[in-house]
Design a protein around this motif. Structure first.
Motif, PDB file in Angstrom:
ATOM      1  N   ALA A  27      -0.685   1.265  -6.318  1.00 46.70           N
ATOM      2  CA  ALA A  27       0.127   1.724  -7.898  1.00 46.70           C
ATOM      3  C   ALA A  27       1.549   1.135  -7.877  1.00 46.70           C
ATOM      4  N   LEU A  28       2.286   1.353  -7.017  1.00 43.90           N
ATOM      5  CA  LEU A  28       3.850   1.093  -6.576  1.00 43.90           C
ATOM      6  C   LEU A  28       3.833  -0.254  -6.105  1.00 43.90           C
ATOM      7  N   ASN A  29       3.159  -0.783  -5.413  1.00 40.03           N
ATOM      8  CA  ASN A  29       2.874  -2.459  -4.958  1.00 40.03           C
ATOM      9  C   ASN A  29       2.334  -2.865  -6.421  1.00 40.03           C
ATOM     10  N   ILE A  30       1.631  -2.371  -6.668  1.00 39.44           N
ATOM     11  CA  ILE A  30       0.907  -3.506  -8.281  1.00 39.44           C
ATOM     12  C   ILE A  30       1.945  -3.601  -9.454  1.00 39.44           C
ATOM     13  N   GLU A  31       2.671  -2.718  -8.952  1.00 38.30           N
ATOM     14  CA  GLU A  31       3.988  -2.554 -10.676  1.00 38.30           C
ATOM     15  C   GLU A  31       4.663  -3.595 -10.591  1.00 38.30           C
ATOM     16  N   THR A  32       5.110  -3.376  -8.855  1.00 30.25           N
ATOM     17  CA  THR A  32       6.041  -4.342  -8.616  1.00 30.25           C
ATOM     18  C   THR A  32       5.504  -5.493  -9.390  1.00 30.25           C
ATOM     19  N   ILE A  33       3.953  -6.114  -8.320  1.00 34.12           N
ATOM     20  CA  ILE A  33       4.011  -7.701  -8.609  1.00 34.12           C
ATOM     21  C   ILE A  33       4.244  -8.392 -10.261  1.00 34.12           C
ATOM     22  N   ILE A  34       3.411  -6.900 -11.007  1.00 34.44           N
ATOM     23  CA  ILE A  34       3.139  -7.430 -12.222  1.00 34.44           C
ATOM     24  C   ILE A  34       4.385  -7.785 -13.380  1.00 34.44           C
ATOM     25  N   LYS A  35       5.755  -6.751 -13.177  1.00 31.25           N
ATOM     26  CA  LYS A  35       6.514  -6.161 -14.212  1.00 31.25           C
ATOM     27  C   LYS A  35       7.228  -8.031 -13.287  1.00 31.25           C
ATOM     28  N   ILE A  36       7.276  -8.479 -11.583  1.00 33.36           N
ATOM     29  CA  ILE A  36       8.087  -9.921 -11.617  1.00 33.36           C
ATOM     30  C   ILE A  36       7.109 -10.486 -11.808  1.00 33.36           C
ATOM     31  N   GLY A  37       6.035 -10.868 -12.088  1.00 32.37           N
ATOM     32  CA  GLY A  37       5.194 -12.110 -12.320  1.00 32.37           C
ATOM     33  C   GLY A  37       5.074 -13.030 -11.083  1.00 32.37           C
ATOM     34  N   LEU A  38       4.555 -12.206 -10.021  1.00 34.65           N
ATOM     35  CA  LEU A  38       3.904 -12.698  -8.872  1.00 34.65           C
ATOM     36  C   LEU A  38       2.464 -13.008  -8.275  1.00 34.65           C
ATOM     37  N   PRO A  39       1.944 -13.237  -7.632  1.00 38.48           N
ATOM     38  CA  PRO A  39       0.712 -13.129  -7.210  1.00 38.48           C
ATOM     39  C   PRO A  39       0.617 -12.197  -6.975  1.00 38.48           C
ATOM     40  N   PHE A  40      -1.074 -11.545  -6.336  1.00 39.98           N
ATOM     41  CA  PHE A  40      -1.085 -10.671  -6.237  1.00 39.98           C
ATOM     42  C   PHE A  40      -1.178 -10.488  -4.530  1.00 39.98           C
ATOM     43  N   ASN A  41      -0.658  -9.830  -3.160  1.00 36.07           N
ATOM     44  CA  ASN A  41      -1.388  -9.527  -2.094  1.00 36.07           C
ATOM     45  C   ASN A  41      -2.475  -9.745  -1.448  1.00 36.07           C
ATOM     46  N   SER A  42      -2.288 -10.208  -0.159  1.00 37.95           N
ATOM     47  CA  SER A  42      -3.788 -10.087   0.351  1.00 37.95           C
ATOM     48  C   SER A  42      -4.497  -8.331   0.404  1.00 37.95           C
ATOM     49  N   LEU A  43      -5.271  -8.765   0.630  1.00 36.78           N
ATOM     50  CA  LEU A  43      -6.103  -6.888   0.857  1.00 36.78           C
ATOM     51  C   LEU A  43      -5.195  -6.237   1.955  1.00 36.78           C
ATOM     52  N   GLU A  44      -5.253  -7.835   3.158  1.00 35.67           N
ATOM     53  CA  GLU A  44      -5.027  -7.018   4.734  1.00 35.67           C
ATOM     54  C   GLU A  44      -3.438  -6.185   4.082  1.00 35.67           C
ATOM     55  N   TYR A  45      -3.129  -6.203   3.327  1.00 38.24           N
ATOM     56  CA  TYR A  45      -1.165  -6.052   3.293  1.00 38.24           C
ATOM     57  C   TYR A  45      -1.508  -4.729   2.137  1.00 38.24           C
ATOM     58  N   TYR A  46      -2.521  -4.814   1.219  1.00 41.05           N
ATOM     59  CA  TYR A  46      -2.843  -3.416   0.983  1.00 41.05           C
ATOM     60  C   TYR A  46      -2.999  -2.120   1.614  1.00 41.05           C
ATOM     61  N   MET A  47      -3.857  -3.178   2.521  1.00 37.80           N
ATOM     62  CA  MET A  47      -4.526  -1.761   3.659  1.00 37.80           C
ATOM     63  C   MET A  47      -3.497  -1.266   4.252  1.00 37.80           C
ATOM     64  N   PHE A  48      -2.852  -2.489   5.098  1.00 34.54           N
ATOM     65  CA  PHE A  48      -1.679  -2.292   5.626  1.00 34.54           C
ATOM     66  C   PHE A  48      -0.425  -1.221   5.200  1.00 34.54           C
ATOM     67  N   ILE A  49       0.019  -1.615   3.904  1.00 39.94           N
ATOM     68  CA  ILE A  49       1.391  -0.778   3.912  1.00 39.94           C
ATOM     69  C   ILE A  49       0.495   0.742   3.516  1.00 39.94           C
ATOM     70  N   PHE A 162      10.447  -3.656  -2.121  1.00 38.94           N
ATOM     71  CA  PHE A 162      11.136  -5.314  -1.049  1.00 38.94           C
ATOM     72  C   PHE A 162       9.693  -6.476  -0.268  1.00 38.94           C
ATOM     73  N   PHE A 163       9.291  -5.138   0.173  1.00 41.24           N
ATOM     74  CA  PHE A 163       7.802  -5.740   1.204  1.00 41.24           C
ATOM     75  C   PHE A 163       6.653  -6.441   0.280  1.00 41.24           C
ATOM     76  N   PRO A 164       6.081  -5.978  -0.589  1.00 42.91           N
ATOM     77  CA  PRO A 164       5.093  -6.832  -1.844  1.00 42.91           C
ATOM     78  C   PRO A 164       5.510  -8.116  -1.761  1.00 42.91           C
ATOM     79  N   VAL A 165       7.051  -8.373  -1.832  1.00 37.64           N
ATOM     80  CA  VAL A 165       7.229  -9.986  -2.111  1.00 37.64           C
ATOM     81  C   VAL A 165       7.918 -11.109  -0.661  1.00 37.64           C
TER      82      VAL A 165
END
Length: 305
Positions: A27-49, A162-165
């Protein structure tokens, strides 16, 4: 009666095993992407983090085989569910290793996009993570009173802002310009998690005292920590929200909406006049961070989309 016991064990399993941190990190990673206005990370990233986050905390709560009983309910959970925790850890480790290898394959050719400043931040965070739990090298940062909550806040801000970006840059091979929103969100997440880390120390007061961990609560006492440390930090957090809203020319209703998570945190802190059961802390404090992420997402979905 049986249904009630099963429900209670299910809730204990979700929070005592740190399984809820999967949802929290996501949820926190998704918040970052949505607030900054960037594309979503890959599935592998969310699995990793998410898997790496839970593994980090599982390592902290590892219980020696010599311990067969405890008055601490969370420790007792790990004692009574050794096989489940071992299986859970193994599954997470497999997911973490697999996803990290995939990410490395995608990112290898783009490492040159990362500046020396970002590399320094990564090295610093890695050293902090090792020093936080590793007693064999004679360093235990969690025993340093002033460092513990701030290191926890730093780690959460790094892994969820930091990591999502960073991984978007590495995976897509595109450098994204970061404006004030990124730095404000990083600071906001950092301070919010610092307050939550101190709140967690309130629940661990007796255990930390017995283990000679010099937390704020052990050093200054329960009520002093609550009234002289937590509440001023919450006030500063509220002030930062208001100042950023004014600086960014946000309408009043948007600023008030942004203040909801920190107001709830203040209300929760005021209600901690007496120590609560450990499960209460886990549900409420982790829930506060999750609530912050949801409010952050809704603040964009409701007012910008």
């Amino acid at each position: 009666m049986i249904k009630s016991e099963l429900k209670s064990k299910f809730i204990e399993g979700i929070f005592f095993s740190n399984f809820f941190l999967i949802l929290l990190s996501f949820a926190l990673n998704i918040e970052t992407i949505i607030k900054i206005g960037l594309p979503f990370n890959s599935l592998e990233y969310y699995m990793f983090i998410t898997s790496a986050t839970v593994l980090f905390y599982l390592y902290a709560y590892r219980i020696p085989k010599s311990i067969n009983n405890s008055t601490n309910l969370r420790t007792l959970f790990y004692v009574n569910n050794r096989k489940f925790i071992k299986l859970f850890t193994t599954i997470l480790l497999i997911i973490c290793v697999y996803s990290s290898l995939v990410l490395f394959g995608k990112s290898f050719s783009n490492f040159d996009l990362i500046s020396w400043k970002w590399t320094l931040i990564l090295v610093f965070t890695a050293l902090v993570s090792i020093g936080y739990y590793d007693y064999q090298i004679g360093v235990s940062l969690r025993r340093v009173m002033w460092l513990k909550p701030f290191l926890i806040g730093w780690t959460w801000a790094i892994t969820t802002v930091f990591f999502p970006v960073l991984f978007l840059i590495l995976e897509n091979g595109t450098y994204y310009h970061l404006d004030a929103k990124f730095y404000f969100l990083f600071t906001q997440t950092f301070m919010y998690c610092v307050v939550n880390a101190i709140l967690f120390d309130l629940k661990d007061f007796e255990d930390d005292s017995n283990k000679n961990l010099k937390t704020f609560v052990v050093k200054y006492g329960y009520h002093f920590t609550l009234n002289r440390i937590l509440l001023p930090l919450i006030f500063l957090g509220s002030l930062s929200f208001i100042l950023f809203g004014i600086w960014d020319n946000l309408p009043l209703h948007r600023i008030l909406f942004m203040l909801i998570p920190i107001i709830f945190l203040a209300i929760f802190a005021f209600r901690l006049n007496q120590p609560k059961p450990i499960l209460y802390y886990l549900i409420a404090i982790d829930g506060m961070i999750f609530f912050k992420a949801i409010c952050g997402i809704l603040s964009v979905v409701m007012f910008e989309c």
